[in-house]
Design an enzyme around this catalytic site. Structure first.
Site, PDB file in Angstrom:
ATOM      1  N   LYS A 285      30.751  16.712  22.009  1.00 44.95           N
ATOM      2  CA  LYS A 285      29.501  17.085  22.675  1.00 44.95           C
ATOM      3  C   LYS A 285      29.489  16.528  24.088  1.00 44.95           C
ATOM      4  CE  LYS A 285      25.456  15.043  21.867  1.00 44.95           C
ATOM      5  NZ  LYS A 285      24.288  14.604  21.063  1.00 44.95           N
TER       6      LYS A 285
ATOM      7  N   LYS B 175      27.062  16.407  27.834  1.00 47.78           N
ATOM      8  CA  LYS B 175      25.733  16.569  28.411  1.00 47.78           C
ATOM      9  C   LYS B 175      25.866  17.259  29.763  1.00 47.78           C
ATOM     10  CE  LYS B 175      24.298  12.230  26.216  1.00 47.78           C
ATOM     11  NZ  LYS B 175      23.427  12.792  25.167  1.00 47.78           N
TER      12      LYS B 175
ATOM     13  N   ASP C  51      24.361  19.137  25.116  1.00 47.76           N
ATOM     14  CA  ASP C  51      23.072  18.446  25.042  1.00 47.76           C
ATOM     15  C   ASP C  51      22.406  18.515  26.415  1.00 47.76           C
ATOM     16  OD1 ASP C  51      20.912  16.812  24.577  1.00 47.76           O
ATOM     17  OD2 ASP C  51      22.068  15.092  23.882  1.00 47.76           O
TER      18      ASP C  51
ATOM     19  N   GLU D 123      16.137  14.460  17.033  1.00 47.39           N
ATOM     20  CA  GLU D 123      16.319  13.038  17.330  1.00 47.39           C
ATOM     21  C   GLU D 123      15.017  12.377  17.780  1.00 47.39           C
ATOM     22  OE1 GLU D 123      17.979  12.103  21.607  1.00 47.39           O
ATOM     23  OE2 GLU D 123      19.134  13.757  20.748  1.00 47.39           O
TER      24      GLU D 123
ATOM     25  N   HIS E 284      21.914  10.971  14.597  1.00 48.49           N
ATOM     26  CA  HIS E 284      21.771  10.583  15.996  1.00 48.49           C
ATOM     27  C   HIS E 284      21.971   9.078  16.094  1.00 48.49           C
ATOM     28  CE1 HIS E 284      19.306   9.453  19.651  1.00 48.49           C
ATOM     29  NE2 HIS E 284      20.163  10.333  20.148  1.00 48.49           N
TER      30      HIS E 284
END
Length: 358
Positions: A161, A163, A192, A246, A296
């Site tokens: 993942k 960001k 994300d 989350e 998370h």
């Protein structure tokens, strides 16, 4: 068992790599270590991630205040949950209150499992098993961060993942193309957005990614977490799965979010959802809605929780506390396995003392 004492220590835990998002950079992890002693000589431990150092003193102070209320009380986590739900009904159990109570819940479950010399997941009817992980990285900058992706693949991750949230959609697309070129087509790539946009912009960004032919396993929190209407609108307008959860506070938020159709996937945070006691109530709702559950943060507790979660999906690999442990949890073939007794956490006293805030 009954509670004999509760203690809390604030630390700034070292991170191998700073946590970077579209909103901020976290160079070290602000943690509160929670310890519960029982009248039978068994202790339990856990930790709270405070996000900012500003939360540490209030969390420690609140936990020390709870000590006077709970000394002599049953150390059964369910008993403590019921008692504190009543005690803080008028104030509410979000924010500092909820974080402190969740850390206490984790420490109590740790003590219960240590008393039986078993891993925590055993208390929930499961045995430790390898849980597939994804590597949770920060903001990816093309031309700078390619070695980080390559290092993840070398370590055995089959999912990564990143960001994003650059000024333009084209920059986001270019960054994802660069990541996908390194990963290949067969591994899972997640994005994300850390709540960076409103619904129209989030839809435009995700559609631009889809139009570019970049396949994503999910897009996480493209709009503010509390904007259920916005999340539902984004989810209805794009084909890429939406991930959220989350920032759900306690199972009540999970119920509202799932009922509103905000998400394809769920990612409860162990501290915000209410520790193990809250996690499994939320996980049951997700199972009923056929929504897969990922974690998370909190590698250690999450490995136990996901081992006992029917719709378990992926564990987020972002080690925020391992730098303080005698033996941090380890990755094997892209998976992590819960261990015991309890949560399997033992603090290195010298490291804790070095990083502890006075």
């Amino acid at each position: 068992m009954r509670i004999a004492d509760i203690s809390a220590r604030a630390v700034m835990a070292p991170l191998a790599t700073p946590i970077s998002t579209a909103q901020a950079v976290i160079p070290a992890a602000p943690l509160v270590l929670v310890d519960v002693q029982t009248d039978e000589g068994v202790s339990g431990t856990a930790y709270i991630f405070g996000y900012t150092p500003l939360t540490l003193k209030p969390l420690v102070s609140f936990l020390h205040g709870l000590r006077d209320t709970l000394i002599g009380h049953s150390a059964n986590p369910d008993d403590v949950t019921r008692a504190t739900e009543t005690q803080f009904r008028l104030l509410g159990r979000q924010g500092i209150v909820g974080m402190a109570l969740a850390g206490l819940d984790l420490a109590l479950w740790d003590a219960q499992a240590r008393a039986l010399d078993v891993p925590v997941c055993t208390l929930f009817g499961a045995a430790p098993r390898p849980i597939p992980c994804y590597d949770s990285q920060g903001v990816f900058v093309p031309g700078r961060d390619e070695p980080l992706i390559e290092a993840s693949l070398t370590r055995g991750f089959q999912a990564i993942k990143v960001k994003l949230g650059f000024p333009t959609r084209a920059e986001d697309v270019a960054a994802l193309r660069a990541v996908r070129a390194i990963m290949g087509a067969d591994r899972a790539l997640m994005l994300d957005y850390n709540q960076a946009f409103d619904a129209p912009e989030a839809i435009a960004r995700i559609r631009a990614i889809e139009d570019a032919g970049i396949n994503l396993a999910w897009v996480e929190e493209p709009v503010p977490a509390e904007d259920f209407a916005g999340l539902s609108a984004v989810r209805a307008a794009v084909s890429t799965p939406i991930q959220s959860g989350e920032n759900w506070w306690h199972p009540a938020d999970a119920a509202r979010a799932l009922a509103a159709g905000t998400t394809d996937l769920a990612m409860p945070d162990m501290i915000k959802i209410g520790g193990f006691s809250g996690w499994f109530r939320a996980a049951a709702m997700a199972e009923a809605a056929a929504v897969p559950v990922s974690s998370h943060l909190f590698i250690e507790a999450s490995a136990h929780a996901l081992a006992a979660t029917p719709k378990a999906h992926l564990l987020e690999w972002l080690d925020i506390a391992g730098g303080l442990m005698d033996a941090p949890y380890a990755l094997h073939d892209g998976c992590v396995t819960a261990r015991g007794p309890g949560l399997g956490i033992t603090w290195d006293a010298d490291k804790v003392a070095h990083y502890q805030l006075k």
